[in-house]
Scaffold this motif. Structure first.
Motif, mmCIF file in Angstrom:
data_model
loop_
_atom_site.group_PDB
_atom_site.id
_atom_site.type_symbol
_atom_site.label_atom_id
_atom_site.label_comp_id
_atom_site.label_asym_id
_atom_site.label_seq_id
_atom_site.Cartn_x
_atom_site.Cartn_y
_atom_site.Cartn_z
ATOM 1 N N ILE A 103 23.083 -3.262 9.388
ATOM 2 C CA ILE A 103 24.335 -3.109 8.632
ATOM 3 C C ILE A 103 24.286 -1.819 7.809
ATOM 4 C CG2 ILE A 103 25.734 -4.048 6.751
ATOM 5 C CD1 ILE A 103 24.883 -6.877 7.787
ATOM 6 N N ARG A 104 23.186 -1.610 7.087
ATOM 7 C CA ARG A 104 23.053 -0.390 6.272
ATOM 8 C C ARG A 104 23.082 0.857 7.145
ATOM 9 N NH1 ARG A 104 19.527 -3.857 3.717
ATOM 10 N NH2 ARG A 104 17.715 -3.009 4.804
ATOM 11 N N PHE A 105 22.381 0.804 8.282
ATOM 12 C CA PHE A 105 22.356 1.941 9.193
ATOM 13 C C PHE A 105 23.771 2.274 9.682
ATOM 14 C CE2 PHE A 105 22.350 3.595 13.509
ATOM 15 C CZ PHE A 105 21.514 4.697 13.398
ATOM 16 N N LEU A 106 24.508 1.271 10.129
ATOM 17 C CA LEU A 106 25.852 1.518 10.665
ATOM 18 C C LEU A 106 26.808 2.032 9.595
ATOM 19 C CD1 LEU A 106 26.242 -1.479 13.126
ATOM 20 C CD2 LEU A 106 25.995 0.944 13.702
ATOM 21 N N TRP A 107 26.743 1.496 8.387
ATOM 22 C CA TRP A 107 27.617 1.963 7.308
ATOM 23 C C TRP A 107 27.395 3.454 7.076
ATOM 24 C CZ3 TRP A 107 31.762 0.386 4.744
ATOM 25 C CH2 TRP A 107 32.106 1.017 3.548
ATOM 26 N N ARG A 108 26.135 3.853 7.034
ATOM 27 C CA ARG A 108 25.796 5.256 6.767
ATOM 28 C C ARG A 108 26.131 6.152 7.962
ATOM 29 N NH1 ARG A 108 20.566 4.644 6.324
ATOM 30 N NH2 ARG A 108 20.118 5.460 8.397
ATOM 31 N N GLU A 109 25.780 5.717 9.156
ATOM 32 C CA GLU A 109 25.899 6.590 10.326
ATOM 33 C C GLU A 109 27.306 6.644 10.921
ATOM 34 O OE1 GLU A 109 23.551 8.699 11.209
ATOM 35 O OE2 GLU A 109 22.279 7.901 9.617
ATOM 36 N N LEU A 110 28.115 5.626 10.688
ATOM 37 C CA LEU A 110 29.490 5.651 11.203
ATOM 38 C C LEU A 110 30.450 6.411 10.291
ATOM 39 C CD1 LEU A 110 29.948 2.035 12.638
ATOM 40 C CD2 LEU A 110 29.749 4.181 13.925
ATOM 41 N N LEU B 272 24.082 7.488 18.690
ATOM 42 C CA LEU B 272 23.794 6.581 17.571
ATOM 43 C C LEU B 272 22.702 5.585 17.940
ATOM 44 C CD1 LEU B 272 27.371 5.744 16.228
ATOM 45 C CD2 LEU B 272 25.557 6.945 15.002
ATOM 46 N N ILE B 273 22.737 5.096 19.161
ATOM 47 C CA ILE B 273 21.733 4.135 19.622
ATOM 48 C C ILE B 273 20.344 4.790 19.617
ATOM 49 C CG2 ILE B 273 20.941 2.820 21.634
ATOM 50 C CD1 ILE B 273 23.971 2.362 22.270
ATOM 51 N N ILE B 274 20.262 5.998 20.145
ATOM 52 C CA ILE B 274 18.981 6.711 20.179
ATOM 53 C C ILE B 274 18.511 7.031 18.763
ATOM 54 C CG2 ILE B 274 17.874 8.886 20.875
ATOM 55 C CD1 ILE B 274 19.700 8.693 23.436
ATOM 56 N N HIS B 275 19.428 7.449 17.909
ATOM 57 C CA HIS B 275 19.080 7.754 16.515
ATOM 58 C C HIS B 275 18.568 6.496 15.805
ATOM 59 C CE1 HIS B 275 19.057 9.538 12.597
ATOM 60 N NE2 HIS B 275 20.046 8.777 12.157
#
Length: 117
Positions: free
Chosen positions: A35-42, A72-75
């Motif tokens: 969740i934290r990753f997606l909030w930041r990266e999106l 995003l998946i690779i990152h």
């Protein structure tokens, strides 16, 4: 086009803060780390004031190209697993939602909501 669409969508859904996103993603069975990753990266893909929500369709609604989603998946993998080889996994569905991407990342990393990193 996407900037206008994002502005219209932001007015329609109201203010979205991290806490609302976090609760909604948790209800979609996505781990806290993801969740934290997606909030930041999106964030760079959303025109202000629009923020992500679990049901956002990444390709058709937010206008993120498939290669960028794959990036995003690779990152995510490199951020979480470092130099480990990228595992073979079933491909992500066409035009995934934010929640589907989150569950895909969790599955890839071997995490569940109950057993998150």
């Amino acid at each position: 086009m996407s900037r206008r669409r994002h502005h219209w969508l932001a007015r329609k859904r109201g203010r979205v803060e991290y806490e609302r996103f976090e609760r909604a993603m948790a209800r979609s069975f996505v781990s806290p780390t993801t969740i934290r990753f997606l909030w930041r990266e999106l964030a760079p893909f959303y025109h202000a004031p629009l923020k992500p929500l679990p049901n956002d369709r990444l390709e058709s609604q937010i206008m993120i190209d498939r290669p960028e989603i794959e990036g995003l998946i690779i990152h995510f993998w490199r951020s979480m697993r470092g130099g480990d080889p990228l595992p073979r996994f079933s491909p992500l569905n066409i035009d995934p939602t934010v929640a589907e991407l989150g569950r895909h990342l969790d599955l890839m990393a071997g995490w569940t909501v109950r057993n998150a990193a």
